[in-house]
Every structure is written in structure tokens, then in C-alpha cells.
Design a protein around this motif. Structure first.
Motif, PDB file in Angstrom:
ATOM      1  N   SER A  24      13.289   6.476 -15.316  1.00 24.05           N
ATOM      2  CA  SER A  24      14.577   6.604 -14.601  1.00 24.05           C
ATOM      3  C   SER A  24      14.410   7.399 -13.306  1.00 24.05           C
ATOM      4  CB  SER A  24      15.619   7.283 -15.494  1.00 24.05           C
ATOM      5  OG  SER A  24      15.156   8.572 -15.884  1.00 24.05           O
ATOM      6  N   LEU A  25      13.549   8.444 -13.335  1.00 27.71           N
ATOM      7  CA  LEU A  25      13.348   9.259 -12.122  1.00 27.71           C
ATOM      8  C   LEU A  25      12.480   8.504 -11.114  1.00 27.71           C
ATOM      9  CD1 LEU A  25      13.809  11.797 -10.528  1.00 27.71           C
ATOM     10  CD2 LEU A  25      12.005  12.931 -11.824  1.00 27.71           C
ATOM     11  N   THR A  26      11.469   7.802 -11.616  1.00 28.36           N
ATOM     12  CA  THR A  26      10.625   6.988 -10.720  1.00 28.36           C
ATOM     13  C   THR A  26      11.498   5.984  -9.966  1.00 28.36           C
ATOM     14  OG1 THR A  26       8.769   7.198 -12.238  1.00 28.36           O
ATOM     15  CG2 THR A  26       8.631   5.413 -10.633  1.00 28.36           C
ATOM     16  N   GLN A  27      12.403   5.326 -10.683  1.00 27.66           N
ATOM     17  CA  GLN A  27      13.302   4.339 -10.068  1.00 27.66           C
ATOM     18  C   GLN A  27      14.216   5.001  -9.040  1.00 27.66           C
ATOM     19  OE1 GLN A  27      13.240   0.941 -10.483  1.00 27.66           O
ATOM     20  NE2 GLN A  27      14.679   0.987  -8.779  1.00 27.66           N
ATOM     21  N   ALA A  28      14.731   6.189  -9.384  1.00 26.17           N
ATOM     22  CA  ALA A  28      15.628   6.907  -8.464  1.00 26.17           C
ATOM     23  C   ALA A  28      14.896   7.255  -7.166  1.00 26.17           C
ATOM     24  CB  ALA A  28      16.159   8.178  -9.137  1.00 26.17           C
ATOM     25  N   ILE A  29      13.633   7.688  -7.284  1.00 26.23           N
ATOM     26  CA  ILE A  29      12.842   8.049  -6.095  1.00 26.23           C
ATOM     27  C   ILE A  29      12.587   6.807  -5.247  1.00 26.23           C
ATOM     28  CG2 ILE A  29      10.562   8.865  -5.328  1.00 26.23           C
ATOM     29  CD1 ILE A  29      10.637  10.694  -7.907  1.00 26.23           C
ATOM     30  N   HIS A  30      12.258   5.708  -5.914  1.00 28.97           N
ATOM     31  CA  HIS A  30      12.019   4.446  -5.210  1.00 28.97           C
ATOM     32  C   HIS A  30      13.287   4.012  -4.454  1.00 28.97           C
ATOM     33  CE1 HIS A  30      10.279   0.527  -4.379  1.00 28.97           C
ATOM     34  NE2 HIS A  30      11.430   0.003  -4.731  1.00 28.97           N
ATOM     35  N   GLN A  40       0.848  -1.204   0.000  1.00 32.35           N
ATOM     36  CA  GLN A  40       0.000   0.000   0.000  1.00 32.35           C
ATOM     37  C   GLN A  40       0.874   1.240   0.000  1.00 32.35           C
ATOM     38  OE1 GLN A  40      -2.618  -0.241   3.364  1.00 32.35           O
ATOM     39  NE2 GLN A  40      -4.141  -1.453   2.269  1.00 32.35           N
ATOM     40  N   SER A  41       1.928   1.194   0.802  1.00 35.91           N
ATOM     41  CA  SER A  41       2.866   2.317   0.882  1.00 35.91           C
ATOM     42  C   SER A  41       3.422   2.622  -0.504  1.00 35.91           C
ATOM     43  CB  SER A  41       3.993   1.956   1.855  1.00 35.91           C
ATOM     44  OG  SER A  41       5.022   2.894   1.800  1.00 35.91           O
ATOM     45  N   ASP A  42       3.821   1.559  -1.219  1.00 32.60           N
ATOM     46  CA  ASP A  42       4.354   1.726  -2.578  1.00 32.60           C
ATOM     47  C   ASP A  42       3.300   2.268  -3.527  1.00 32.60           C
ATOM     48  OD1 ASP A  42       6.946   1.059  -2.251  1.00 32.60           O
ATOM     49  OD2 ASP A  42       6.735  -1.047  -2.812  1.00 32.60           O
ATOM     50  N   SER A  43       2.076   1.678  -3.464  1.00 34.66           N
ATOM     51  CA  SER A  43       1.059   2.075  -4.440  1.00 34.66           C
ATOM     52  C   SER A  43       0.537   3.476  -4.153  1.00 34.66           C
ATOM     53  CB  SER A  43      -0.075   1.057  -4.489  1.00 34.66           C
ATOM     54  OG  SER A  43      -0.726   0.991  -3.246  1.00 34.66           O
ATOM     55  N   VAL A  44       0.465   3.863  -2.877  1.00 33.15           N
ATOM     56  CA  VAL A  44       0.032   5.226  -2.523  1.00 33.15           C
ATOM     57  C   VAL A  44       1.024   6.229  -3.088  1.00 33.15           C
ATOM     58  CG1 VAL A  44      -0.159   6.862  -0.596  1.00 33.15           C
ATOM     59  CG2 VAL A  44      -1.335   4.679  -0.477  1.00 33.15           C
ATOM     60  N   ASN A  45       2.301   5.955  -2.884  1.00 31.40           N
ATOM     61  CA  ASN A  45       3.332   6.859  -3.411  1.00 31.40           C
ATOM     62  C   ASN A  45       3.304   6.892  -4.936  1.00 31.40           C
ATOM     63  OD1 ASN A  45       5.069   8.042  -1.207  1.00 31.40           O
ATOM     64  ND2 ASN A  45       4.970   5.920  -0.581  1.00 31.40           N
ATOM     65  N   GLN A  46       3.127   5.715  -5.523  1.00 38.21           N
ATOM     66  CA  GLN A  46       3.085   5.620  -6.989  1.00 38.21           C
ATOM     67  C   GLN A  46       1.911   6.449  -7.522  1.00 38.21           C
ATOM     68  OE1 GLN A  46       5.512   3.942  -8.605  1.00 38.21           O
ATOM     69  NE2 GLN A  46       4.697   4.751 -10.494  1.00 38.21           N
ATOM     70  N   ALA A  47       0.746   6.302  -6.872  1.00 37.64           N
ATOM     71  CA  ALA A  47      -0.451   7.031  -7.314  1.00 37.64           C
ATOM     72  C   ALA A  47      -0.231   8.537  -7.205  1.00 37.64           C
ATOM     73  CB  ALA A  47      -1.650   6.602  -6.473  1.00 37.64           C
ATOM     74  N   MET A  48       0.441   8.939  -6.123  1.00 32.66           N
ATOM     75  CA  MET A  48       0.715  10.368  -5.941  1.00 32.66           C
ATOM     76  C   MET A  48       1.622  10.881  -7.060  1.00 32.66           C
ATOM     77  SD  MET A  48       1.138  10.480  -1.824  1.00 32.66           S
ATOM     78  CE  MET A  48       2.144  11.945  -1.792  1.00 32.66           C
ATOM     79  N   PHE A  49       2.637  10.110  -7.383  1.00 31.87           N
ATOM     80  CA  PHE A  49       3.554  10.515  -8.456  1.00 31.87           C
ATOM     81  C   PHE A  49       2.785  10.665  -9.774  1.00 31.87           C
ATOM     82  CE2 PHE A  49       7.208   7.961  -6.311  1.00 31.87           C
ATOM     83  CZ  PHE A  49       7.417   9.019  -5.437  1.00 31.87           C
TER      84      PHE A  49
END
Length: 211
Positions: free
Chosen positions: A170-176, A152-161
Motif C-alpha cells: 500500500s505504501l509502495t503504491q502511494a509513493i508511486h 529505468q526511472s521506475d526500477s531505480v526507485n524500486q531498487a532503492m526502496f
């Protein structure tokens, strides 16, 4: 069986330990109520409640801790860190919740404790392993709940992005990667955390300089 020694108000086994624990923690019911056997919410402050509906009762916390200790003997602060990592940072129980739980498990004989200087190292023993085995389905469900929090933590952050502005992969991966790295600092020394903060602040100032 899971409920038998804790939930039965007539259980001698429970009362003996409840009394001993209460005396140690300052008088009748002292502090132990918060560790949570009752149906009321008298001890809600001491219970892990990081978000509504995302808390574990005392029995559940014991099973989680025994599951962690089955992997390896650990100190209290290490157990906090492991729970934080397994839940993606959603569940970081305070020492005020963890240490009374460990003390209780020591009292009822589920763990052996080795004093190392000022620190105590906790190891599951035969009785603790038997209790965990009796309640394995519950323990597995609790571990699955931690994994669900992490997802959920991952998907919430992903949804926000995605909602704000689609990032290049590349930026999504860097943030992760940054988030994963920061989780590793749960419970580490202030000095280490200050160094981590400096590095993040340097990165932030560099980002601001991009035109």
C-alpha cells in the motif's frame, strides 16, 4: 536518407539554411553550432545531456518533436512537458534546446507556425510528415529509448526502496502515485507548483507526527 540533408557537408540545402539560421542567431555559426551538426563536441552545452550517454543529437531531437507533433499541434513548453512525461522525468530538455530546434524545423519547412498572442503553436505539415515517414524506424527507436528511461526511472526507485527497507504494497503504491502526480507539474506555472509544494510539505509534517 536520414542523414542526407544534414550530414553531407557539400549539401546546398543544408548550407542555405545553416547560413540563414546563423545570421538570425548572431553572426557566423552564431548559436547554431550548439544545435549540433558537427562531429566535435563544440556545442555540448546546448545539447540535451541529462546523464552521460543519455543525450539526443539535433536530428534525433527533430524526429522526437515531429513524432509528438504528429499526435497534435503543440506549444514549445507543452513539448518539453510531454518529453518529460514519456521519459519518466529523465529527459526534460530546456527551452534553449527546444526552441532553436523548432525554429530550424520552421526554416526547413517541416512545421507550420501559428502565432497566438506571444506564443507560437507548432503543427507538423506534409513535408514534415514525409521526413518523419522516411525516418520512422529511427523515430520509433528514439521513442523506445524514452520508454526505456521511464522504466529505468521506475526500477531505480524500486531498487532503492527495496534496498533500504521493504515497504508494504500500500505504501509502495502511494509513493508511486505521488511520483506520477508530481511529473504532471513539469512546466506548469509557479503558482500551481507552489500549491503542490504546500500540499507535499503538509503531508511531510503529518508523516513526522506519526509515532
Amino acid at each position: 536518407m536520414f542523414n542526407s540533408i544534414f550530414k553531407d557537408p557539400r549539401g546546398e540545402h543544408h548550407h542555405h539554411h545553416h547560413r540563414r539560421h546563423a545570421e538570425r542567431r548572431g553572426g557566423p555559426g552564431g548559436g547554431h553550432r550548439g544545435h549540433g551538426r558537427g562531429g566535435d563536441d563544440a556545442g555540448h552545452r546546448d545539447r540535451p545531456s541529462f546523464l552521460r550517454g543519455r543525450k539526443f543529437g539535433a536530428d534525433e531531437l527533430q524526429l522526437l518533436l515531429l513524432s509528438m507533433l504528429k499526435d497534435r499541434a503543440s506549444y514549445g513548453y507543452e513539448l518539453i512537458k510531454i518529453l518529460a512525461e514519456k521519459s519518466g522525468g529523465f529527459y526534460t530538455p530546456s527551452p534553449g534546446v527546444i526552441y532553436p530546434a523548432l525554429t530550424y524545423m520552421e526554416d526547413v519547412g517541416y512545421v507550420n507556425v501559428q502565432q497566438e498572442g506571444t506564443r507560437k503553436r507548432y503543427a507538423i505539415n506534409e513535408q514534415g510528415e514525409a521526413y518523419l515517414a522516411d525516418n520512422q524506424p529511427t523515430a520509433d527507436a528514439l521513442l523506445a529509448k524514452l520508454e526505456m528511461f521511464a522504466r529505468q526511472s521506475d526500477s531505480v526507485n524500486q531498487a532503492m526502496f527495496e534496498h533500504r527497507q521493504p515497504f508494504a504494497p500500500s505504501l509502495t503504491q502511494a509513493i508511486h502515485d505521488l511520483r506520477s502526480q508530481l511529473h504532471a507539474y513539469h512546466g506548469s506555472s509557479e503558482e500551481i507548483q507552489a500549491q503542490a509544494a504546500d500540499i507535499v510539505n503538509q503531508a511531510v509534517s503529518q508523516l513526522k507526527s506519526i509515532k
